[in-house]
Design a protein around this motif. Structure first.
Motif, PDB file in Angstrom:
ATOM      1  N   UNK A  81       0.788  -1.227   0.000  1.00 45.43           N
ATOM      2  CA  UNK A  81       0.000   0.000   0.000  1.00 45.43           C
ATOM      3  C   UNK A  81       0.818   1.274   0.000  1.00 45.43           C
ATOM      4  N   UNK A  82       1.992   1.244   0.648  1.00 51.86           N
ATOM      5  CA  UNK A  82       2.806   2.464   0.719  1.00 51.86           C
ATOM      6  C   UNK A  82       3.303   2.913  -0.644  1.00 51.86           C
ATOM      7  N   UNK A  83       3.283   2.019  -1.637  1.00 48.79           N
ATOM      8  CA  UNK A  83       3.769   2.367  -2.983  1.00 48.79           C
ATOM      9  C   UNK A  83       2.690   3.031  -3.831  1.00 48.79           C
ATOM     10  N   UNK A  84       1.457   3.094  -3.324  1.00 49.82           N
ATOM     11  CA  UNK A  84       0.350   3.617  -4.113  1.00 49.82           C
ATOM     12  C   UNK A  84      -0.047   5.030  -3.679  1.00 49.82           C
ATOM     13  N   UNK A  85      -0.739   5.708  -4.568  1.00 48.14           N
ATOM     14  CA  UNK A  85      -1.369   7.005  -4.286  1.00 48.14           C
ATOM     15  C   UNK A  85      -0.368   8.094  -3.887  1.00 48.14           C
TER      16      UNK A  85
ATOM     17  N   UNK B  24      10.203   6.350   4.626  1.00 49.64           N
ATOM     18  CA  UNK B  24      10.822   5.545   5.687  1.00 49.64           C
ATOM     19  C   UNK B  24      10.495   4.070   5.496  1.00 49.64           C
ATOM     20  N   UNK B  25       9.231   3.769   5.208  1.00 42.69           N
ATOM     21  CA  UNK B  25       8.834   2.366   4.981  1.00 42.69           C
ATOM     22  C   UNK B  25       9.603   1.791   3.799  1.00 42.69           C
ATOM     23  N   UNK B  26       9.739   2.586   2.738  1.00 45.64           N
ATOM     24  CA  UNK B  26      10.434   2.123   1.539  1.00 45.64           C
ATOM     25  C   UNK B  26      11.925   1.931   1.791  1.00 45.64           C
ATOM     26  N   UNK B  27      12.537   2.841   2.532  1.00 43.65           N
ATOM     27  CA  UNK B  27      13.994   2.818   2.717  1.00 43.65           C
ATOM     28  C   UNK B  27      14.427   1.790   3.752  1.00 43.65           C
ATOM     29  N   UNK B  28      13.715   1.747   4.884  1.00 44.49           N
ATOM     30  CA  UNK B  28      14.120   0.850   5.971  1.00 44.49           C
ATOM     31  C   UNK B  28      13.350  -0.488   5.955  1.00 44.49           C
ATOM     32  N   UNK B  29      12.484  -0.676   4.930  1.00 48.66           N
ATOM     33  CA  UNK B  29      11.697  -1.912   4.794  1.00 48.66           C
ATOM     34  C   UNK B  29      10.920  -2.207   6.083  1.00 48.66           C
ATOM     35  N   UNK B  30      10.230  -1.196   6.565  1.00 47.53           N
ATOM     36  CA  UNK B  30       9.450  -1.309   7.794  1.00 47.53           C
ATOM     37  C   UNK B  30       8.289  -2.274   7.581  1.00 47.53           C
ATOM     38  N   UNK B  31       8.015  -3.124   8.572  1.00 51.56           N
ATOM     39  CA  UNK B  31       7.032  -4.195   8.399  1.00 51.56           C
ATOM     40  C   UNK B  31       5.713  -3.966   9.114  1.00 51.56           C
ATOM     41  N   UNK B  32       5.692  -3.093  10.120  1.00 47.11           N
ATOM     42  CA  UNK B  32       4.439  -2.843  10.824  1.00 47.11           C
ATOM     43  C   UNK B  32       4.540  -1.519  11.584  1.00 47.11           C
ATOM     44  N   UNK B  33       3.438  -1.130  12.227  1.00 44.79           N
ATOM     45  CA  UNK B  33       3.369   0.168  12.881  1.00 44.79           C
ATOM     46  C   UNK B  33       4.340   0.259  14.057  1.00 44.79           C
TER      47      UNK B  33
ATOM     48  N   UNK C 250      23.715   6.063   4.401  1.00 46.56           N
ATOM     49  CA  UNK C 250      23.057   5.990   3.087  1.00 46.56           C
ATOM     50  C   UNK C 250      21.535   6.019   3.185  1.00 46.56           C
ATOM     51  N   UNK C 251      20.989   5.409   4.249  1.00 49.09           N
ATOM     52  CA  UNK C 251      19.535   5.399   4.406  1.00 49.09           C
ATOM     53  C   UNK C 251      18.993   6.804   4.669  1.00 49.09           C
ATOM     54  N   UNK C 252      19.677   7.549   5.537  1.00 54.30           N
ATOM     55  CA  UNK C 252      19.229   8.912   5.819  1.00 54.30           C
ATOM     56  C   UNK C 252      19.421   9.799   4.586  1.00 54.30           C
ATOM     57  N   UNK C 253      20.505   9.593   3.860  1.00 55.63           N
ATOM     58  CA  UNK C 253      20.701  10.330   2.611  1.00 55.63           C
ATOM     59  C   UNK C 253      19.528  10.093   1.665  1.00 55.63           C
ATOM     60  N   UNK C 254      19.135   8.846   1.540  1.00 56.48           N
ATOM     61  CA  UNK C 254      18.026   8.509   0.633  1.00 56.48           C
ATOM     62  C   UNK C 254      16.732   9.164   1.094  1.00 56.48           C
TER      63      UNK C 254
END
Length: 775
Positions: free
Chosen positions: A481-485, A517-526, A551-555
Motif C-alpha cells: 500500500x505504501x507504494x500507491x497514491x 521511511x517504509x520504503x527505505x528501511x523496509x518497515x514491516x508494521x506500525x 546511506x539510508x538517511x541520505x536517501x
C-alpha cells in the motif's frame, strides 16, 4: 611565443593557451577547463618541490583543489611509467627526477574555530587525509590548527568554555559581566597568544615558500575577507556573509556558519617571504568579476589578493571563464578572429549600460569613441538599429508558444529548473498538446539539514500517535500500500495550501515521509515504524552539523526533496509519473563529487531519452563548473547521452535549450532566446518556491550574492536582465508595446538554443576534457 615565465610549467601552459599579451598587475596563466587547472597547479607544485625539497608550503582546502590533489597523487604514483612521462613531457618536466615531498614543511592556512578536528568537515581532517597522508608529508614537520590542542583557561576543553560554539569577541574590549564571561575572556586572550606563536613559528621558518589558495566570492584568500588589513597576521576573527554562505555547505547550514569564528593566517603572513611562489586559482564565470578586480586594481582592501603584488612570483591560474572579464580577454575577444554580429551586439549593449545611454540616443561619434564599438565593420548610423532589431527577434522567439512537443526539462538539483526557466515552462504547460517531463538528476540530500528532518519526524510521531496518518491502518500498507497514491499526497498537500491549512500541509509532508521511511528501511508494521523513527531521530541528534549521513538517511532526505519537486510542478497539474528522480550515482555527499561514469550515470539518462523521445531537452549550461560542481558533472552525463542517442536515432528536429541561473548568467548577446517575465510569473515563482520547497525556505544554504531565499535572488537576476535590455530598447518599448505580454514584462530570462549537432560538438569538447583526466 615569448618566454615570459621562469617556470617551465607556466611557460608551457602559457604557450598552449594562446593568450598573448598580459597587462595585469599580477601575471596569470589561463586554461580551458577545470581538470586542466588542477593539472597545471599540480605540475607547478611538483616543479617547485623539486627545486625546494626542504621548503615551506601552504595548500588549500575545499572543493577547488580536487584536481590538484588527484593529479599530484596520480603523477607521484605514475612518475616513471608512460602515463606519467607523457604528461610531464608535454608540460616541460620530462627530465625531472621524482621529487621527495617528505622534507617539505606544511603550514595549515585556516580553520573554523572551535571544531572537533576528527569531524570530516574540519580543515584539519582534510589536511591530514589529503596532504599529510595523501602526499606523504611528515606530520612532525607540519604546523596544524587543531582546536583540541589550543590551550584554554584551566586546561578546559572548548565545549566547556564555549558550549554553544559561539565566541563573543567583544570580550577583548569590554569588562566581563559574569564568571562565565571571565572564563571566556581569558580563553580568548589565550587563543590570541596561540595565534601569535603560530605566526612566530611560520616566520622562524622564513615564511611560506609555496602558497596555493582559492579565492572567495568577496575576494577572500584564506579567511582574509574583503576589508582585511594587508599587514594582518594569524588571528581569531569573524567572517562576512559571502564567506559564511560558502562555508554553509561545510558546516551544515548558514545557521551554523554565521556564528562560527575562524583562525586564519594573515595577508602579511602569506607575503612575508618576498621570493615565495604564491598562486591563486579560480574556475568559472562566477569568479570573473572578483578576478578582474583582484588582477587589475592597485593594492586595495576591497581586493585582498592585490597584496600579492608584493611578490614577483605571484600568479593567478584561471579557467577561460574566470578570466573572461579581464581587459586582456575582452581585447582579445574583439580583436582576434572574425567579427560576428554577436560581437556587435555585445559591444553595443555594453556601451549602453556602461555609459547609461539608451540605444536610440547613441550617436555615431559615441560608437567611434568606444574602444570596442569602433571596431565594428562598416560602422554607420544604422548599426545600433541592427542590434535593436536582432534583440527584438530574440524576444519574439521567447514569446513563441510551444505546441505538440515532448519536452524533457533537466536540472542538476531540485529547484534548478524553476530558478532557471520557470516563466518559460509555465507557458509550455498551458498547452495540453505538450507532453512535459521534469527530471532531476541528483538526489540533493545535502540541501536538507538535520534540524529540518528532526522537526518533521517529531511531527510524524505526533500525527501517528493521534491517528492522523490513517493510511497506516490499511491491511496491506506495509507490504504494498505504501507504494500507491503518491499523487494523492501531492494533491492533498496543495489542497491545504489553497485552504491556508498549515497543519494539513505538515500532515501531507509527514504522509510522504512515512512512505519514504517504509520504503527505505523496509518497515514491516506500525510498531517497527515507531522504533525506526525514534532511531532516525537519535542518529541525527547525535550527528554533528555538516556530518555525512548514513546511506539510508541520505536517501530519505533526497526523497523529501523529490516530494518538494513534485509539489512545484503539480501547481500546473503535472502528475508524479512525469517527475523523474534519476539519483545519479556519482552524487554521494563526499568532499569531492565523483566523475560521472558511462554505465552508472550516462546510461540512465540515455534510457530516459529512448523511452520518452523528447523533441526538446533543457539543461543547465555550466561547462566550467561556475556553480556547484554537480552542474558540470550532470552536463557531462547529459552530453554523453545525447551523443550516443544521436548514433541510433534521427535527432534532426531535436532542440537543446541551455539555461543559466543564480550561479552565473548569460550575456544577452550569447543567448538567442529572451523570455519575458511578468509580475504574475514572479508571484508564481514566489508562492510555489515558498510553499513547495519547505526544506529551503529558511535559506540554510544561500547564494553568496543574497542573504535570503533563492527565488528572491532569481527575481533580482531577471529584473536586472530587463534593465540591461531596457538600456538598448528603451523603457517605452515595453510599456507602449502592442503585445500585452511585452507590456506586462518586468523581468527577462536568457536562454540559448542548439540543435543536436551543435550540442554534440560541445559534448565532444567536454568529452575530450574528461578523456585527458585519468580519474
Amino acid at each position: 611565443m615569448k618566454n615570459i615565465f621562469d617556470s617551465k610549467v607556466e611557460q608551457a601552459f602559457y604557450e598552449l593557451s594562446g593568450v598573448g599579451e598580459i597587462t595585469t598587475k599580477i601575471p596569470y596563466v589561463e586554461v580551458d577547463n577545470f581538470p586542466k587547472l588542477g593539472l597545471m597547479t599540480s605540475l607547478r607544485f611538483l616543479e617547485w618541490a623539486d627545486q625546494n625539497p626542504q621548503g615551506v608550503i601552504s595548500l588549500p582546502t575545499g572543493k577547488t583543489p580536487e584536481y590538484f590533489i588527484k593529479y599530484t597523487q596520480y603523477l607521484l604514483e605514475n612518475w616513471n611509467n608512460n602515463k606519467g612521462l607523457d604528461i610531464r613531457s608535454k608540460y616541460g618536466l620530462g627530465n625531472m627526477v621524482k621529487p621527495d615531498l617528505r622534507g617539505l614543511e606544511f603550514v595549515q592556512i585556516d580553520e573554523f574555530y572551535p571544531i572537533n578536528p576528527a569531524q570530516h568537515n574540519s580543515f584539519y581532517n582534510y589536511v591530514m587525509n589529503y596532504y599529510i597522508k595523501g602526499f606523504g608529508l611528515e606530520e612532525k614537520n607540519s604546523l596544524l590548527i587543531n582546536s583540541n590542542e589550543i590551550p584554554l583557561v584551566d586546561n578546559k576543553h572548548f565545549l566547556e568554555v564555549f558550549p554553544d560554539y559561539n565566541i563573543d569577541l567583544s570580550l577583548r574590549y569590554r569588562d566581563a559581566k559574569s564568571v562565565v564571561e571571565e572564563m571566556q575572556q581569558k580563553s580568548i586572550f589565550m587563543i590570541d597568544n596561540w595565534c601569535t606563536e603560530y605566526e612566530h613559528q611560520i616566520r622562524e621558518k622564513g615564511g611560506i615558500g609555496f602558497f596555493l589558495g582559492g579565492i572567495g566570492p568577496d575576494g577572500h584568500i584564506a579567511f582574509n575577507t574583503r576589508g582585511s588589513d594587508h599587514y594582518s597576521t594569524t588571528r581569531l576573527t569573524k567572517t562576512n556573509f559571502e564567506t559564511q554562505a560558502v562555508a554553509a555547505g561545510d558546516l551544515g547550514g548558514i545557521e551554523v556558519s554565521r556564528n562560527r569564528l575562524v583562525i586564519t593566517i594573515g595577508l602579511d603572513t602569506i607575503t612575508h617571504n618576498p621570493d615565495a611562489v604564491s598562486i591563486i586559482f579560480a574556475a568559472g564565470e562566477a569568479k570573473a568579476d572578483i578576478v578582474k578586480g583582484s588582477l587589475e586594481s592597485a593594492p586595495d582592501a576591497i581586493y585582498p589578493a592585490t597584496v600579492l603584488q608584493r611578490q614577483k612570483n605571484s600568479r593567478f591560474y584561471l579557467t577561460t571563464g574566470a578570466a573572461c572579464k579581464l581587459t586582456d580577454s575582452v581585447n582579445r575577444y574583439y580583436k582576434s578572429g572574425d567579427w560576428t554580429h554577436t560581437k556587435t551586439e555585445k559591444s553595443i549593449i555594453d556601451l549602453c549600460n556602461k555609459s547609461n545611454t539608451y540605444g536610440h540616443h547613441l550617436t555615431l561619434e559615441d560608437l567611434k569613441a568606444d574602444p570596442y564599438t569602433r571596431l565594428i565593420p562598416n560602422l554607420n548610423e544604422n548599426t545600433v538599429q541592427s542590434v535593436i532589431d536582432s534583440i527584438k527577434k530574440k524576444l519574439e522567439k521567447g514569446m513563441k508558444p510551444d505546441v505538440n512537443e515532448v519536452i524533457y526539462h533537466t536540472g542538476p538539483h531540485h529547484d534548478d529548473i524553476m530558478l532557471g526557466i520557470m516563466p518559460y515552462t509555465n507557458r509550455q504547460m498551458r498547452s495540453a498538446s505538450n507532453e512535459i517531463h521534469f527530471s532531476v538528476l541528483t538526489s540533493g540530500f545535502t540541501a536538507v539539514t538535520n534540524r529540518f528532518v528532526i522537526d518533521v519526524l517529531k511531527e510524524c510521531q505526533d500525527f501517528i500517535a493521534n491517528g492522523k496518518i490513517e493510511m497506516l491502518n490499511y491491511p496491506d500498507f506495509f507490504e504494498l500500500g505504501y507504494t500507491k497514491k503518491w499523487d494523492k499526497d501531492v494533491y492533498h498537500f496543495l489542497n491545504s495550501v489553497a485552504d491556508r491549512n498549515t497543519s494539513g500541509k505538515r500532515r501531507g509532508l509527514c504522509h510522504r515521509l512515512v512512505r519514504a521511511i517504509v520504503d527505505t528501511w523496509k518497515v514491516t508494521d506500525k510498531a517497527n515504524l515507531d522504533v525506526t523513527i525514534k532511531n532516525i531521530i537519535d542518529e541525527l541528534e547525535s550527528s554533528y552539523d555538516g556530518g555525512k549521513n548514513s546511506p539510508e538517511v541520505q536517501r530519505m532526505k533526497g526523497m523529501i526533496r523529490e516530494f518538494e519537486e513534485e509539489l512545484v510542478w503539480a501547481h500546473f497539474g503535472t502528475p508524479v509519473k512525469n517527475i523523474h528522480h534519476l539519483r545519479l550515482g556519482f552524487y554521494k555527499g563526499d568532499v569531492f563529487t565523483e566523475t560521472p561514469e558511462k554505465n552508472r550515470d550516462m546510461l540512465p539518462v540515455l534510457e530516459e531519452f529512448r523511452k520518452y523521445k523528447p523533441t526538446t531537452i533543457s539543461l543547465a549550461m555550466d561547462p566550467e563548473g561556475s556553480g556547484p560542481d554537480t552542474h558540470y558533472k550532470v552536463l557531462q552525463a547529459i552530453a554523453g547521452a545525447v551523443k550516443e542517442w544521436k548514433e541510433e536515432a534521427d535527432l534532426s528536429n531535436l532542440r537543446i535549450i541551455g539555461y543559466r541561473n543564480v550561479w552565473f548568467k548569460y550575456h544577452p548577446a550569447d543567448a538567442d532566446t529572451i523570455v519575458p517575465v511578468s509580475l504574475n510569473a514572479l508571484d508564481v515563482l514566489e508562492n510555489s518556491f515558498t510553499e513547495a520547497y519547505m526544506s529551503q525556505v529558511n535559506a540554510s544554504f544561500p547564494s553568496y550574492e543574497y542573504d535570503g531565499k533563492f527565488n528572491e535572488l532569481t527575481q533580482k537576476v531577471w529584473v536586472n536582465q530587463l534593465k540591461q535590455i531596457q538600456m538598448l530598447l528603451g523603457k517605452n518599448f515595453f510599456y507602449e508595446n502592442n503585445h500585452p505580454l511585452v507590456r506586462a514584462t518586468h523581468g527577462l530570462v536568457y536562454m540559448k538554443e542548439m540543435n543536436a549537432d551543435e550540442f554534440v560538438a560541445m559534448a565532444q569538447d567536454l568529452e575530450k576534457a574528461v578523456e585527458e583526466n585519468p580519474f
